[in-house]
Design a protein around this motif. Structure first.
Motif, short mmCIF file in Angstrom:
data_model
loop_
_atom_site.label_atom_id
_atom_site.label_comp_id
_atom_site.label_asym_id
_atom_site.label_seq_id
_atom_site.Cartn_x
_atom_site.Cartn_y
_atom_site.Cartn_z
N ASP A 42 59.65 73.50 5.36
CA ASP A 42 58.89 73.23 6.60
C ASP A 42 59.78 73.36 7.82
N GLY A 43 61.03 72.89 7.71
CA GLY A 43 61.94 73.02 8.83
C GLY A 43 62.26 74.47 9.16
N LEU A 44 62.45 75.31 8.13
CA LEU A 44 62.71 76.73 8.39
C LEU A 44 61.51 77.40 9.06
N LYS A 45 60.31 77.06 8.60
CA LYS A 45 59.11 77.65 9.20
C LYS A 45 58.94 77.19 10.65
N LYS A 46 59.27 75.91 10.92
CA LYS A 46 59.16 75.41 12.30
C LYS A 46 60.17 76.11 13.20
N ASN A 47 61.40 76.29 12.70
CA ASN A 47 62.39 77.01 13.50
C ASN A 47 61.96 78.44 13.76
N TRP A 48 61.34 79.08 12.76
CA TRP A 48 60.88 80.46 12.96
C TRP A 48 59.78 80.52 14.01
N GLU A 49 58.86 79.53 14.01
CA GLU A 49 57.77 79.52 15.00
C GLU A 49 58.33 79.33 16.41
N GLU A 50 59.29 78.41 16.55
CA GLU A 50 59.87 78.19 17.88
C GLU A 50 60.61 79.44 18.35
N LEU A 51 61.36 80.06 17.45
CA LEU A 51 62.08 81.27 17.83
C LEU A 51 61.13 82.42 18.13
N HIS A 52 60.03 82.50 17.40
CA HIS A 52 59.05 83.55 17.64
C HIS A 52 58.36 83.34 18.98
N LEU A 53 58.13 82.07 19.36
CA LEU A 53 57.53 81.78 20.65
C LEU A 53 58.45 82.21 21.78
N GLN A 54 59.76 81.95 21.62
CA GLN A 54 60.72 82.40 22.63
C GLN A 54 60.80 83.93 22.67
N TYR A 55 60.68 84.55 21.50
CA TYR A 55 60.75 86.00 21.45
C TYR A 55 59.57 86.65 22.16
N GLN A 56 58.40 86.01 22.05
CA GLN A 56 57.22 86.55 22.74
C GLN A 56 57.33 86.42 24.25
#
Length: 254
Positions: free
Chosen positions: A196-210
């Motif tokens: 869950d922590g890895l998925k949360k980090n990916w979502e936050e990073l993806h939001l910054q990437y967008q």
């Protein structure tokens, strides 16, 4: 220009280079004797050992043509296998031969005892009535009627046995390492929390990437975009690895 050195003050004596002895064939004497013995062999007309013909024995016209054998009667190679001759017109055939066989009765019995032929299955595929054989058309279910239809092939069974043996050897190795205390199994709750922590980090990073600029016209923008893409790719790889393996072991030396 040669630099000045104390080694150049003393005169040096050059040693002559040692040369290898000249190669000489062991057959040189034999070759010389052979050459000298046949040197004068071609100075006459024809070979030296053949005496020339006499003046009155000169070559005549067509002297070298092959001599044909004497003419004889032609005999075919298969003359003994010829068929008998055709009877002449004045020869009469043998008459009066009769047979007691009842052909009508024999034909009737053969037809009664014979098995009726089954019609060959065909199909029509054109409005004009063109017929084709049904057997090789693919419309006849002949493969599903085989004895081995639906059974697992032998190579799949062998592959399954090999996979089971490898899994067994791997479990034995893990148990040995667990007994030694070199491996620790991660609990299911800890595994889920990590996932869950890895998925949360990916979502936050993806939001910054967008939120990045569409145009990467400067070096810092390009570097930041590449760094974020590499981090997202690494997170996706880690998430995929954890989802594939339900049981995870961690070594103490890690």
């Amino acid at each position: 220009m040669v630099e000045e050195s104390i080694y150049n003050l003393l005169p040096t004596v050059r040693q002559p280079e040692a040369k290898n002895p000249r190669y000489k064939s062991v057959f040189s004497d034999v070759a010389k004797s052979d050459y000298k013995s046949h040197k004068q062999a071609s100075k006459t007309m024809g070979p030296a050992k053949v005496s020339p013909n006499k003046p009155n024995e000169f070559m005549t016209k067509r002297a070298k043509e092959p001599v044909l054998p004497e003419k004889g009667k032609f005999v075919r190679p298969n003359a003994d296998q010829r068929r008998p001759a055709v009877p002449k017109k004045d020869e009469k055939p043998v008459m009066g031969l009769k047979s007691n066989k009842n052909f009508i009765h024999t034909n009737a019995v053969e037809n009664i005892m014979s098995v009726a032929k089954k019609p060959q299955p065909k199909y029509v595929d054109t409005p004009g009535g063109t017929t084709n054989n049904m057997e090789n058309s693919g419309l006849v279910p002949k493969y599903i009627k085989r004895d081995n239809y639906g059974t697992v092939p032998k190579y799949l069974e062998n592959r399954k046995k090999q996979m089971a043996e490898h899994q067994k050897n791997y479990e034995e190795y893990i148990q040995q390492r667990l007994q030694k205390g070199a491996l620790n199994q991660i609990a299911a709750a800890e595994r889920q929390a990590t996932l869950d922590g890895l998925k949360k980090n990916w979502e936050e990073l993806h939001l910054q990437y967008q939120g990045l600029s569409v145009v990467t016209d400067t070096a810092p923008k390009k570097a930041r975009k590449e760094r974020m893409e590499a981090e997202m790719k690494q997170l996706e790889k880690d998430i995929d690895t954890i989802e594939k393996h339900k049981i995870i072991y961690v070594t103490d030396n890690f």
